[in-house]
Enzyme design. Structure first.
Site, PDB file in Angstrom:
ATOM      1  N   SER A  79       0.840  -1.192   0.000  1.00 15.65           N
ATOM      2  CA  SER A  79       0.000   0.000   0.000  1.00 15.65           C
ATOM      3  C   SER A  79       0.875   1.243   0.000  1.00 15.65           C
ATOM      4  O   SER A  79       1.678   1.430  -0.907  1.00 15.65           O
ATOM      5  CB  SER A  79      -0.946  -0.036   1.214  1.00 15.65           C
ATOM      6  OG  SER A  79      -1.836   1.062   1.190  1.00 15.65           O
ATOM      7  N   THR A  80       0.778   2.056   1.037  1.00 18.53           N
ATOM      8  CA  THR A  80       1.487   3.332   1.099  1.00 18.53           C
ATOM      9  C   THR A  80       2.989   3.138   0.939  1.00 18.53           C
ATOM     10  O   THR A  80       3.594   2.348   1.651  1.00 18.53           O
ATOM     11  CB  THR A  80       1.193   4.019   2.440  1.00 18.53           C
ATOM     12  OG1 THR A  80      -0.207   4.009   2.674  1.00 18.53           O
ATOM     13  CG2 THR A  80       1.710   5.440   2.446  1.00 18.53           C
TER      14      THR A  80
ATOM     15  N   HIS B 284      -2.647  -1.107  -3.227  1.00 22.35           N
ATOM     16  CA  HIS B 284      -3.763  -0.202  -2.957  1.00 22.35           C
ATOM     17  C   HIS B 284      -3.578   1.067  -3.772  1.00 22.35           C
ATOM     18  O   HIS B 284      -2.605   1.809  -3.556  1.00 22.35           O
ATOM     19  CB  HIS B 284      -3.830   0.159  -1.474  1.00 22.35           C
ATOM     20  CG  HIS B 284      -4.036  -1.014  -0.566  1.00 22.35           C
ATOM     21  ND1 HIS B 284      -3.887  -0.934   0.797  1.00 22.35           N
ATOM     22  CD2 HIS B 284      -4.406  -2.290  -0.819  1.00 22.35           C
ATOM     23  CE1 HIS B 284      -4.145  -2.109   1.344  1.00 22.35           C
ATOM     24  NE2 HIS B 284      -4.454  -2.952   0.377  1.00 22.35           N
TER      25      HIS B 284
ATOM     26  N   MET C  66      -0.364   1.252   5.324  1.00 21.05           N
ATOM     27  CA  MET C  66      -1.215   1.479   6.480  1.00 21.05           C
ATOM     28  C   MET C  66      -2.169   0.300   6.663  1.00 21.05           C
ATOM     29  O   MET C  66      -2.504  -0.395   5.712  1.00 21.05           O
ATOM     30  CB  MET C  66      -2.039   2.753   6.287  1.00 21.05           C
ATOM     31  CG  MET C  66      -1.227   4.038   6.258  1.00 21.05           C
ATOM     32  SD  MET C  66      -2.281   5.509   6.170  1.00 21.05           S
ATOM     33  CE  MET C  66      -2.924   5.393   4.496  1.00 21.05           C
TER      34      MET C  66
ATOM     35  N   ASP D 149      -4.255  -5.007   5.968  1.00 19.54           N
ATOM     36  CA  ASP D 149      -4.630  -5.861   4.831  1.00 19.54           C
ATOM     37  C   ASP D 149      -3.514  -6.852   4.516  1.00 19.54           C
ATOM     38  O   ASP D 149      -2.339  -6.480   4.440  1.00 19.54           O
ATOM     39  CB  ASP D 149      -4.919  -4.996   3.602  1.00 19.54           C
ATOM     40  CG  ASP D 149      -5.424  -5.808   2.418  1.00 19.54           C
ATOM     41  OD1 ASP D 149      -6.052  -6.864   2.652  1.00 19.54           O
ATOM     42  OD2 ASP D 149      -5.183  -5.390   1.273  1.00 19.54           O
TER      43      ASP D 149
END
Length: 379
Positions: free
Chosen positions: A184-185, A211, A305, A308
């Protein structure tokens, strides 16, 4: 005495947008300062020493990308890019993430906070505890990482369990399998630490749940394809999985593995409303476990973050599959890999620049590893 609230420097040439973002962050408890230009932001950074910078991409004079590059060299700080998040701006947004921005979020509209405003607040809050990355030239990064591969510098920081031992050549060559990556991030630059180092004859396909909004994943796939020896595609429709390829899940939706006509495929499906992150890593891994034995899967959980991917990859590990969690010292945000580690589901913990080498050792016999022959492509 409690910790002081994080300070945010909001940089935008629009007075209306500066006020809107400042109001959102101020109501969430941040201390907020503003700057109208990139030049003003650079002048104020050493004085304010903010915890986070929000930065508009499109500004007259020094644009957001030029300002970001200066920030990351002169005064590294977690930077959140604020943009329209449209397909037309995908190249600029991905370049910002590659230059070291923590994340890109959509500009908040007028009126109530809503989902976009909440996303901005949550992203800035996460960025305040993130690790800014100094991003050096990609060619040099690839050279150093390939040197590590040649030296086989891939030992785990802790003694590995029996399932984490490198397989025999017979195990490495036989049968179908898939590498599953959740990220993600901080993902785009982290993926550049890993995917370009996998050789063209890497034996298993790689499927990535990053993401990201739908407007960006096709551009991300094209950029990675230019850097990688593997073929990189976006799974905008059902995609047959083959060795030597990377499949990027389409943004804004979810991806599941399916078997059709005897062939393993990645299938784009509508985003699950009961899961907050998309493309969803847990959903991807769970679908893979329905089709393949755990020992034919490798799960890799990278920066991001939230949590997941943690539950499903812990399940994968518990069934005998191999898993890697990115270590805190390289993760932009440690949330996702930390959750996997806390669940006891991380078979091995490595910084991002050592993950490709571990995958090569696990899945390729020594005679076929890239250190035994010239590189096929350079970055």
């Amino acid at each position: 005495m409690g910790r002081p609230e994080p300070t945010v420097l909001v940089v935008d040439d629009s007075a209306l947008m500066r006020r809107r973002i400042a109001d959102l962050l101020g109501e969430a408890g941040f201390r907020v300062e503003t700057a109208a230009t990139g030049e003003e932001a650079l002048a104020r950074l050493p004085v304010l020493d903010p915890d986070v910078v929000t930065l508009d991409i499109t500004m007259p004079g020094m644009d957001g990308l030029a300002c970001l590059a200066r920030i990351m060299v002169e005064h590294p700080k977690p930077v959140v890019m604020v943009s329209a998040l449209t397909g037309a701006g995908a190249e600029e947004t991905l370049e910002a993430l590659r230059l070291g921005a923590v994340e890109a979020v959509q500009k908040p509209a007028a009126g109530a906070i809503g989902r976009i405003g909440m996303e901005l607040v949550e992203t800035v809050r996460a960025a305040a505890s993130s690790r800014p990355r100094r991003v050096h030239g990609l060619r040099e990064r690839l050279r150093l990482a390939r040197a590590r591969i040649a030296g086989e510098d891939f030992a785990a920081p802790a003694p590995p369990s029996p399932q984490d031992a490198p397989p025999s050549p017979a195990e490495a060559l036989g049968g179908e399998g898939v590498v599953l990556i959740g990220v993600s991030t901080g993902g785009p630059s982290t993926l550049e630490d890993i995917l370009p180092l996998l050789p063209a004859d890497f034996p298993w396909p790689v499927v990535v749940a990053q993401h990201m909004p739908a407007a960006f994943t096709a551009t991300l796939a094209r950029r990675l394809d230019e850097l990688c020896a593997l073929r990189v595609v976006e799974a905008a429709r059902a995609t047959v999985l083959e060795p030597g390829m990377v499949c990027i899940a389409r943004g804004g939706a979810d991806l599941e593995l399916a078997r059709r006509g005897g062939r393993l495929q990645a299938v784009c499906v509508p985003a699950s409303p009961d899961r907050p992150w998309h493309p969803n890593a847990d959903r991807l891994v769970t679908s893979a476990l329905r089709l393949l034995p755990a020992d034919r899967l490798v799960g890799v959980l990278l920066t991001g973050m939230g949590d997941d991917g943690g539950a499903s990859m812990a399940d994968l590990h518990g069934r005998g599959g191999r898993t890697i969690a990115e270590s805190e010292d390289s993760a932009v945000i440690f949330g996702m890999p930390q959750d996997l580690i806390r669940r006891g589901g991380a078979g091995i913990v490595l910084p991002s620049n050592r993950i490709a080498g571990q995958l090569v050792r696990w899945l390729m016999p020594a005679a076929r590893r890239p250190d035994r022959r010239p590189d096929q492509r350079t970055g």
